[in-house]
Design a protein around this motif. Structure first.
Motif, PDB file in Angstrom:
ATOM      1  N   LEU A  32      13.421   6.455 -21.176  1.00 46.19           N
ATOM      2  CA  LEU A  32      14.248   7.819 -19.745  1.00 46.19           C
ATOM      3  C   LEU A  32      15.096   6.921 -19.760  1.00 46.19           C
ATOM      4  O   LEU A  32      15.276   5.361 -20.117  1.00 46.19           O
ATOM      5  CB  LEU A  32      13.149   7.444 -19.257  1.00 46.19           C
ATOM      6  CG  LEU A  32      13.798   7.815 -17.029  1.00 46.19           C
ATOM      7  CD1 LEU A  32      14.428   9.586 -17.281  1.00 46.19           C
ATOM      8  CD2 LEU A  32      13.341   7.495 -15.922  1.00 46.19           C
ATOM      9  N   LEU A  33      16.043   7.656 -19.360  1.00 40.84           N
ATOM     10  CA  LEU A  33      17.702   6.215 -19.716  1.00 40.84           C
ATOM     11  C   LEU A  33      18.530   7.237 -18.461  1.00 40.84           C
ATOM     12  O   LEU A  33      18.341   7.664 -18.070  1.00 40.84           O
ATOM     13  CB  LEU A  33      18.391   6.921 -20.818  1.00 40.84           C
ATOM     14  CG  LEU A  33      17.955   5.745 -21.467  1.00 40.84           C
ATOM     15  CD1 LEU A  33      17.499   7.366 -23.293  1.00 40.84           C
ATOM     16  CD2 LEU A  33      18.836   5.549 -22.963  1.00 40.84           C
ATOM     17  N   LYS A  34      19.520   5.822 -17.657  1.00 42.03           N
ATOM     18  CA  LYS A  34      20.225   6.284 -16.465  1.00 42.03           C
ATOM     19  C   LYS A  34      21.265   6.103 -17.021  1.00 42.03           C
ATOM     20  O   LYS A  34      21.896   5.418 -17.359  1.00 42.03           O
ATOM     21  CB  LYS A  34      19.531   5.805 -15.102  1.00 42.03           C
ATOM     22  CG  LYS A  34      20.948   5.935 -13.856  1.00 42.03           C
ATOM     23  CD  LYS A  34      19.927   5.493 -12.845  1.00 42.03           C
ATOM     24  CE  LYS A  34      20.976   5.692 -11.812  1.00 42.03           C
ATOM     25  NZ  LYS A  34      20.187   4.775 -10.321  1.00 42.03           N
ATOM     26  N   ARG A  35      22.298   6.889 -16.667  1.00 39.50           N
ATOM     27  CA  ARG A  35      23.741   7.072 -17.560  1.00 39.50           C
ATOM     28  C   ARG A  35      24.648   5.956 -16.453  1.00 39.50           C
ATOM     29  O   ARG A  35      24.763   6.341 -14.789  1.00 39.50           O
ATOM     30  CB  ARG A  35      24.420   8.229 -16.840  1.00 39.50           C
ATOM     31  CG  ARG A  35      25.626   8.217 -17.418  1.00 39.50           C
ATOM     32  CD  ARG A  35      26.190   9.687 -17.396  1.00 39.50           C
ATOM     33  NE  ARG A  35      27.541   9.591 -17.855  1.00 39.50           N
ATOM     34  CZ  ARG A  35      28.831  10.165 -17.577  1.00 39.50           C
ATOM     35  NH1 ARG A  35      28.312  11.527 -16.772  1.00 39.50           N
ATOM     36  NH2 ARG A  35      30.052  10.877 -18.146  1.00 39.50           N
ATOM     37  N   ALA A  36      25.278   4.955 -16.538  1.00 37.87           N
ATOM     38  CA  ALA A  36      26.577   3.694 -16.452  1.00 37.87           C
ATOM     39  C   ALA A  36      26.902   3.350 -17.236  1.00 37.87           C
ATOM     40  O   ALA A  36      26.254   2.001 -18.140  1.00 37.87           O
ATOM     41  CB  ALA A  36      24.926   2.901 -15.387  1.00 37.87           C
ATOM     42  N   ASN A  37      27.616   3.692 -17.684  1.00 36.07           N
ATOM     43  CA  ASN A  37      29.478   3.177 -18.415  1.00 36.07           C
ATOM     44  C   ASN A  37      27.939   3.736 -20.054  1.00 36.07           C
ATOM     45  O   ASN A  37      28.456   2.786 -20.823  1.00 36.07           O
ATOM     46  CB  ASN A  37      29.016   2.077 -18.526  1.00 36.07           C
ATOM     47  CG  ASN A  37      30.084   1.127 -17.038  1.00 36.07           C
ATOM     48  OD1 ASN A  37      31.156   2.796 -17.115  1.00 36.07           O
ATOM     49  ND2 ASN A  37      31.011   0.715 -16.442  1.00 36.07           N
ATOM     50  N   PRO A  41      18.986   2.508 -21.101  1.00 31.42           N
ATOM     51  CA  PRO A  41      17.597   2.450 -21.011  1.00 31.42           C
ATOM     52  C   PRO A  41      17.016   1.944 -18.887  1.00 31.42           C
ATOM     53  O   PRO A  41      17.473   1.169 -18.376  1.00 31.42           O
ATOM     54  CB  PRO A  41      16.967   0.919 -21.459  1.00 31.42           C
ATOM     55  CG  PRO A  41      18.302   0.702 -22.956  1.00 31.42           C
ATOM     56  CD  PRO A  41      19.309   1.297 -21.972  1.00 31.42           C
ATOM     57  N   PHE A  42      16.317   2.570 -18.889  1.00 33.70           N
ATOM     58  CA  PHE A  42      15.393   3.106 -17.162  1.00 33.70           C
ATOM     59  C   PHE A  42      14.056   3.148 -17.230  1.00 33.70           C
ATOM     60  O   PHE A  42      13.804   4.058 -17.620  1.00 33.70           O
ATOM     61  CB  PHE A  42      16.517   4.028 -16.531  1.00 33.70           C
ATOM     62  CG  PHE A  42      16.263   4.122 -15.561  1.00 33.70           C
ATOM     63  CD1 PHE A  42      16.739   3.016 -14.044  1.00 33.70           C
ATOM     64  CD2 PHE A  42      15.063   5.230 -15.126  1.00 33.70           C
ATOM     65  CE1 PHE A  42      16.498   3.233 -13.000  1.00 33.70           C
ATOM     66  CE2 PHE A  42      15.112   5.138 -13.373  1.00 33.70           C
ATOM     67  CZ  PHE A  42      15.331   4.636 -12.301  1.00 33.70           C
ATOM     68  N   LEU A  43      13.274   2.067 -16.973  1.00 28.33           N
ATOM     69  CA  LEU A  43      11.702   1.989 -16.816  1.00 28.33           C
ATOM     70  C   LEU A  43      11.274   2.082 -17.782  1.00 28.33           C
ATOM     71  O   LEU A  43      10.734   1.281 -18.596  1.00 28.33           O
ATOM     72  CB  LEU A  43      12.259   2.798 -15.756  1.00 28.33           C
ATOM     73  CG  LEU A  43      12.360   2.879 -13.885  1.00 28.33           C
ATOM     74  CD1 LEU A  43      11.525   3.878 -13.212  1.00 28.33           C
ATOM     75  CD2 LEU A  43      11.422   1.214 -13.144  1.00 28.33           C
ATOM     76  N   TYR A  44      11.711   3.597 -18.659  1.00 25.06           N
ATOM     77  CA  TYR A  44       9.687   3.607 -19.258  1.00 25.06           C
ATOM     78  C   TYR A  44      10.709   3.907 -21.040  1.00 25.06           C
ATOM     79  O   TYR A  44      11.829   4.419 -21.519  1.00 25.06           O
ATOM     80  CB  TYR A  44       9.504   4.704 -19.358  1.00 25.06           C
ATOM     81  CG  TYR A  44       9.110   5.382 -17.820  1.00 25.06           C
ATOM     82  CD1 TYR A  44       8.303   3.860 -17.240  1.00 25.06           C
ATOM     83  CD2 TYR A  44       9.552   6.030 -16.668  1.00 25.06           C
ATOM     84  CE1 TYR A  44       7.623   3.922 -16.234  1.00 25.06           C
ATOM     85  CE2 TYR A  44       8.921   5.661 -15.579  1.00 25.06           C
ATOM     86  CZ  TYR A  44       7.796   4.758 -15.107  1.00 25.06           C
ATOM     87  OH  TYR A  44       7.536   4.911 -14.154  1.00 25.06           O
ATOM     88  N   ASN A  45      10.328   3.148 -21.637  1.00 22.15           N
ATOM     89  CA  ASN A  45      10.259   3.281 -23.078  1.00 22.15           C
ATOM     90  C   ASN A  45       8.619   3.220 -23.661  1.00 22.15           C
ATOM     91  O   ASN A  45       8.441   2.344 -24.321  1.00 22.15           O
ATOM     92  CB  ASN A  45      11.128   2.326 -24.398  1.00 22.15           C
ATOM     93  CG  ASN A  45      11.087   3.078 -25.168  1.00 22.15           C
ATOM     94  OD1 ASN A  45      10.950   3.542 -26.452  1.00 22.15           O
ATOM     95  ND2 ASN A  45      11.771   2.147 -26.212  1.00 22.15           N
ATOM     96  N   ILE A  46       8.364   4.238 -24.403  1.00 26.09           N
ATOM     97  CA  ILE A  46       6.871   4.782 -24.433  1.00 26.09           C
ATOM     98  C   ILE A  46       6.306   5.575 -25.703  1.00 26.09           C
ATOM     99  O   ILE A  46       7.421   6.581 -26.046  1.00 26.09           O
ATOM    100  CB  ILE A  46       5.921   5.826 -23.363  1.00 26.09           C
ATOM    101  CG1 ILE A  46       6.336   4.523 -22.394  1.00 26.09           C
ATOM    102  CG2 ILE A  46       4.805   5.743 -24.046  1.00 26.09           C
ATOM    103  CD1 ILE A  46       5.374   5.503 -20.862  1.00 26.09           C
ATOM    104  N   THR A  47       5.498   4.677 -26.847  1.00 23.45           N
ATOM    105  CA  THR A  47       5.318   5.636 -28.099  1.00 23.45           C
ATOM    106  C   THR A  47       3.378   5.630 -27.736  1.00 23.45           C
ATOM    107  O   THR A  47       2.995   5.080 -27.438  1.00 23.45           O
ATOM    108  CB  THR A  47       5.736   5.417 -28.852  1.00 23.45           C
ATOM    109  OG1 THR A  47       6.941   4.520 -29.369  1.00 23.45           O
ATOM    110  CG2 THR A  47       5.057   5.831 -30.200  1.00 23.45           C
TER     111      THR A  47
END
Length: 133
Positions: A32-37, A41-47
């Motif tokens: 999950l990514l959030k747009r800021a420039n 990455p925002f909160l989650y990176n799951i495999t």
């Protein structure tokens, strides 16, 4: 593909053609990514192992994501998969209703996912969302 029927009804459909059947080992990596420039990455990176998850859903974040598509897909059984994977008419209002219950700040978000078969990356699916108050 995305289809806009009218101003209020829009949906997404996806069909993944599987060429070497049956597939018995699937892994998914999503972030999950959030747009800021740019998207950060925002909160989650799951495999996770999709076959194991379908046998016993144990990750709460992945469980929420799967709940979004469960009624609109043919991913209703465990491995092996011997047919194409389909998500049919996933309504944007339905997704917005589910996601509005989650405590996310407003902004632009992206979900980047990579799908692996036998530990080889086979597909990238990116979804872009806008959360508003």
């Amino acid at each position: 593909f995305l289809k806009s029927v009218n101003r209020s009804y829009k949906y997404m459909s996806l069909k993944a053609k599987l060429y070497k059947l049956p597939i018995t080992e699937i892994k998914v990596r999503y972030a999950l990514l959030k747009r800021a420039n740019g998207y950060k990455p925002f909160l989650y990176n799951i495999t996770f192992d999709a076959c194991e998850f379908l046998r016993s859903p144990n990750n709460p974040v992945t469980k929420v994501a799967f709940t979004l598509v469960k009624k609109h897909t043919n991913l209703n059984h465990t491995c092996p998969f011997d047919h194409d994977l389909i998500v049919e008419k996933l309504d944007s209002n339905y997704v917005a209703n589910i996601l509005s219950r989650l405590p996310f700040p407003s902004g632009d978000y992206a979900v980047y996912s990579t799908w692996f078969a036998y530990d080889i990356p086979r597909a990238d699916v990116n979804i872009y969302l806008k959360a508003t108050d």
